[in-house]
Design a protein around this motif. Sequence first.
Motif, PDB file in Angstrom:
ATOM      1  N   LYS A   2       0.804  -1.202  -0.166  1.00 49.02           N
ATOM      2  CA  LYS A   2       0.040   0.207   0.020  1.00 49.02           C
ATOM      3  C   LYS A   2       0.671   1.428   0.111  1.00 49.02           C
ATOM      4  O   LYS A   2       1.890   1.189   0.641  1.00 49.02           O
ATOM      5  CB  LYS A   2      -0.929  -0.045   1.173  1.00 49.02           C
ATOM      6  N   LYS A  23      -4.410   9.628  -8.012  1.00 45.63           N
ATOM      7  CA  LYS A  23      -5.187   8.540  -7.880  1.00 45.63           C
ATOM      8  C   LYS A  23      -5.789   7.875  -9.024  1.00 45.63           C
ATOM      9  O   LYS A  23      -5.935   6.631  -9.044  1.00 45.63           O
ATOM     10  CB  LYS A  23      -6.359   9.340  -6.964  1.00 45.63           C
ATOM     11  N   LYS A  27      -4.533   4.312  -8.595  1.00 45.30           N
ATOM     12  CA  LYS A  27      -5.884   3.444  -8.418  1.00 45.30           C
ATOM     13  C   LYS A  27      -5.837   2.720  -7.024  1.00 45.30           C
ATOM     14  O   LYS A  27      -5.442   3.308  -6.034  1.00 45.30           O
ATOM     15  CB  LYS A  27      -6.174   2.426  -9.426  1.00 45.30           C
ATOM     16  N   ASP A  28      -6.088   1.548  -7.019  1.00 43.90           N
ATOM     17  CA  ASP A  28      -6.190   0.850  -5.678  1.00 43.90           C
ATOM     18  C   ASP A  28      -5.148   0.468  -4.885  1.00 43.90           C
ATOM     19  O   ASP A  28      -5.006   0.115  -3.690  1.00 43.90           O
ATOM     20  CB  ASP A  28      -6.780  -0.634  -5.952  1.00 43.90           C
ATOM     21  N   SER A  29      -3.911   1.104  -5.582  1.00 39.03           N
ATOM     22  CA  SER A  29      -2.496   0.753  -4.427  1.00 39.03           C
ATOM     23  C   SER A  29      -2.387   1.861  -3.812  1.00 39.03           C
ATOM     24  O   SER A  29      -1.752   1.679  -2.418  1.00 39.03           O
ATOM     25  CB  SER A  29      -1.427   1.026  -5.618  1.00 39.03           C
ATOM     26  N   GLU A  31      -3.351   3.867  -0.231  1.00 38.87           N
ATOM     27  CA  GLU A  31      -4.038   3.749   0.954  1.00 38.87           C
ATOM     28  C   GLU A  31      -4.532   5.074   1.461  1.00 38.87           C
ATOM     29  O   GLU A  31      -5.410   5.268   2.012  1.00 38.87           O
ATOM     30  CB  GLU A  31      -3.020   3.041   2.062  1.00 38.87           C
ATOM     31  N   LYS A 115       3.226   2.474 -11.414  1.00 37.18           N
ATOM     32  CA  LYS A 115       2.035   1.616 -11.310  1.00 37.18           C
ATOM     33  C   LYS A 115       2.320   0.320 -11.950  1.00 37.18           C
ATOM     34  O   LYS A 115       1.782  -0.845 -11.465  1.00 37.18           O
ATOM     35  CB  LYS A 115       0.688   2.486 -12.144  1.00 37.18           C
ATOM     36  N   LYS A 122       3.032  -7.672  -8.171  1.00 36.26           N
ATOM     37  CA  LYS A 122       1.938  -8.004  -7.122  1.00 36.26           C
ATOM     38  C   LYS A 122       2.011  -9.073  -6.148  1.00 36.26           C
ATOM     39  O   LYS A 122       2.586 -10.278  -6.599  1.00 36.26           O
ATOM     40  CB  LYS A 122       0.517  -8.082  -7.914  1.00 36.26           C
TER      41      LYS A 122
END
Length: 317
Positions: A2, A23, A27-29, A31, A115, A122
């Motif tokens: 994160k 963002k 994205k989802d990375s 926190e 990214k 991952k």
Amino acid sequence: MKVGVICNINAQRVPPGISARIKAILKDSIEVIEETKKLKDMKQIIDDYFDKVDIWCFVGGDGTVNQGLSYLWYKTGMKDELDIPVLHGKAGSLNAIPDKIPLKGDLDDILIRFKNFLEEKKGIRKIPRDNLKKLNTIKLSIKGYETPKICFNFFLGVPFLISKKVIEMRLGTKSSILQTIYSTIAKFVVSGGREKLIKKIKAEIEIEGAKYPYKFHYVIVGSTFREPALFFRPFTEIDKYKSGFFFFVYSGDAWTAIRNFRTYARGKKRPPHSFNDITSKVLIKAWSGLNYDGEIEDKDFVEFKAEIGPIVNLIKI
């Protein structure tokens, strides 16, 4: 892993709405992502998310990253190495630190590569060693502050005065900064030495316990890099390896320095009335301001100790 992102919206190249753009890339990375104007806000964000974030990204100039690294180092117990990986969000005017990693391209380029890196890696719990640049730092204990700070470069005298002008003018490119430096020198020559940015400062300096013999100086520079910024490489060849940081003081004549500007600026010759070597500790009492990694202490007097700092881990992608 994160990521925590803190954007200094006072930095030269941080536009409004930068957090939404970041963002959209990461994205989802992410926190947490926050925009700040003050150091205390940065500290609060780090405190709030310290146990939830694996990687911190500080978006701004070298000064923004300096403040982030210093607080993370303090937060983790001021050990010999700061293990938390940090990504330099390259958005300042000089960006001297990214050149040493190196980080190529602009902020968007870096974030897109980051990214892609996170997607490829991952599931891993640590940044691979090949993607980390370990850099030495200088620990500054500045009188008036409860805790020490860490930096890569510090300077006083003429470099401080010129850097202060650059910040006040909000110059955004290296070419404009160089133009300011050369125009300052030209004004000094044309005016017969009356340019207000080129003047000596009083400073009492002690180097590894020995008093430096001169008390008035044009330039005082400490750096972990042989080439601190732009094309400047004032440190001459070292006779033998020493543990520490580069330290340069010039206490000679201004006209001698100007006549030999390129020679001295590239470290091709050791100037008279100077100190030019690696050291592990200096004590300075200066009737001047101080710049460390772009952070300005604009005071009439500053007293501090500079010594070997911790190793930090900056992400290279």
